[in-house]
Enzyme design. Sequence first.
Site, PDB file in Angstrom:
ATOM      1  N   SER A 136      -7.926  -9.753  -1.130  1.00  0.00           N
ATOM      2  CA  SER A 136      -7.902  -9.324   0.267  1.00  0.00           C
ATOM      3  C   SER A 136      -7.155 -10.349   1.111  1.00  0.00           C
ATOM      4  O   SER A 136      -7.512 -11.529   1.141  1.00  0.00           O
ATOM      5  CB  SER A 136      -9.331  -9.171   0.802  1.00  0.00           C
ATOM      6  N   ARG A 137      -6.133  -9.894   1.819  1.00  0.00           N
ATOM      7  CA  ARG A 137      -5.365 -10.804   2.671  1.00  0.00           C
ATOM      8  C   ARG A 137      -6.228 -11.378   3.785  1.00  0.00           C
ATOM      9  O   ARG A 137      -6.092 -12.546   4.164  1.00  0.00           O
ATOM     10  CB  ARG A 137      -4.163 -10.082   3.261  1.00  0.00           C
ATOM     11  N   ASN A 138      -7.114 -10.557   4.324  1.00  0.00           N
ATOM     12  CA  ASN A 138      -7.956 -11.019   5.422  1.00  0.00           C
ATOM     13  C   ASN A 138      -8.960 -12.064   4.944  1.00  0.00           C
ATOM     14  O   ASN A 138      -9.166 -13.084   5.606  1.00  0.00           O
ATOM     15  CB  ASN A 138      -8.676  -9.823   6.051  1.00  0.00           C
TER      16      ASN A 138
ATOM     17  N   ARG B 233      12.534  -0.228   6.087  1.00  0.00           N
ATOM     18  CA  ARG B 233      13.568  -0.879   6.884  1.00  0.00           C
ATOM     19  C   ARG B 233      14.471  -1.784   6.042  1.00  0.00           C
ATOM     20  O   ARG B 233      15.643  -1.987   6.371  1.00  0.00           O
ATOM     21  CB  ARG B 233      12.912  -1.734   7.981  1.00  0.00           C
TER      22      ARG B 233
ATOM     23  N   LEU C  36       0.535 -11.072   5.953  1.00  0.00           N
ATOM     24  CA  LEU C  36      -0.068 -10.425   7.105  1.00  0.00           C
ATOM     25  C   LEU C  36      -1.550 -10.144   6.891  1.00  0.00           C
ATOM     26  O   LEU C  36      -1.956  -9.592   5.883  1.00  0.00           O
ATOM     27  CB  LEU C  36       0.649  -9.102   7.378  1.00  0.00           C
TER      28      LEU C  36
ATOM     29  N   TRP D  72       0.818  -1.204   0.000  1.00  0.00           N
ATOM     30  CA  TRP D  72       0.000   0.000   0.000  1.00  0.00           C
ATOM     31  C   TRP D  72       0.856   1.260   0.000  1.00  0.00           C
ATOM     32  O   TRP D  72       0.541   2.229  -0.694  1.00  0.00           O
ATOM     33  CB  TRP D  72      -0.946  -0.022   1.193  1.00  0.00           C
TER      34      TRP D  72
ATOM     35  N   ASP E 274     -15.487  -0.388   2.081  1.00  0.00           N
ATOM     36  CA  ASP E 274     -14.318  -1.220   2.334  1.00  0.00           C
ATOM     37  C   ASP E 274     -14.730  -2.638   2.721  1.00  0.00           C
ATOM     38  O   ASP E 274     -14.075  -3.621   2.364  1.00  0.00           O
ATOM     39  CB  ASP E 274     -13.473  -0.588   3.446  1.00  0.00           C
TER      40      ASP E 274
ATOM     41  N   GLU F  38      -4.259  -8.110   8.940  1.00  0.00           N
ATOM     42  CA  GLU F  38      -4.380  -7.213  10.083  1.00  0.00           C
ATOM     43  C   GLU F  38      -5.531  -7.605  11.006  1.00  0.00           C
ATOM     44  O   GLU F  38      -5.481  -7.385  12.217  1.00  0.00           O
ATOM     45  CB  GLU F  38      -4.583  -5.767   9.602  1.00  0.00           C
TER      46      GLU F  38
ATOM     47  N   LYS G 265     -13.615  -3.950   9.430  1.00  0.00           N
ATOM     48  CA  LYS G 265     -13.945  -4.694   8.207  1.00  0.00           C
ATOM     49  C   LYS G 265     -12.957  -5.823   7.984  1.00  0.00           C
ATOM     50  O   LYS G 265     -13.303  -6.850   7.374  1.00  0.00           O
ATOM     51  CB  LYS G 265     -14.024  -3.748   7.005  1.00  0.00           C
TER      52      LYS G 265
END
Length: 330
Positions: free
Chosen positions: A252-254, A32, A272, A12, A242, A274, A189
Amino acid sequence: MARICILGTGAWGTALATAFVRQGHDVRMWGRNAETCAEISETHRNHAYLGEACLPDGLSASTDMAGALENAQIVLFVAPAQSTGDVVGLAAPQLPGDALLIACAKGIDRRSGQTQSEVIDACLPDHVVGVLSGPSFAADVVRGLPTALTLALPDQARAQSLAQTLSGDAIRLYASDDIVGVQIGGALKNVMAIAVGICRGGGMGASAEAALITRGYAELVRLGVAMGARAETLMGLSGLGDLVLTCSSELSRNFSYGIAVGSGHDVTGLKLAEGVHTVSIANEIAARHGISCPVMQTADLVLSGRMSAEEARTALMSRPIKAENPEIGQ
């Protein structure tokens, strides 16, 4: 033209940087990982997060935070939600005094229960802190496909002005002053998307998925309003919009994470999600407010291994029958 610093070189952060560079803004990125920064700057790719997508030639990234932040007018915090506090701590000594700070991660801090803007404001109380959220896939934005988001600042007029400045061919921003509502929609969401994904992975059918989205949205509104959000905000891009996107695509990762859980697959190594970090603290907040959130509670039980997907189905379908109130949920 605005001078923008983006803290975070994930999908993102890279997508936002790409859109803003294409719109003619002066953008610098900080990350990083030195290899990722070098890849963005030298080959104009971010393979780990965006595959073969081409990034603008003018986009650069560095591990030098002081250099990235130098003279920045707008600073976007786009690291994962649970890392925001760490990134704020690193940035604090080097931030320009008049920089506008924008939280872009979607999640509630699982240690403190704070929203992303609260995490930033706690460390940097002298800065104006806003939020950017809404239905968006990084891959779409990098490709230049149209995306609409909500930009929230404490002052509506300033939000409107900045939304105009940052809008372009790939991103259209709508202005709001409901910072809480925009964040709660984006955080919760993710939890609902995991729940709907579990439903998909468990083969429970499209009708069940539609019911979960609807009842999950009722919970999102109920808890959001209790936390200070405006219900109408949660009906907009950063809430309902959303939710619809995140619960309807395996991009969508979720949602994908939930599918894996519902299918009984090993989730080790998945990207990941969230919502996994948000679900427990969201349920704690709901309990403190006395808010009933059975979809979120059941998702937490499944994710923690205390309940199977089939047991979750039985638990939700056997709850006491109540009258439906679309405005506040039951």
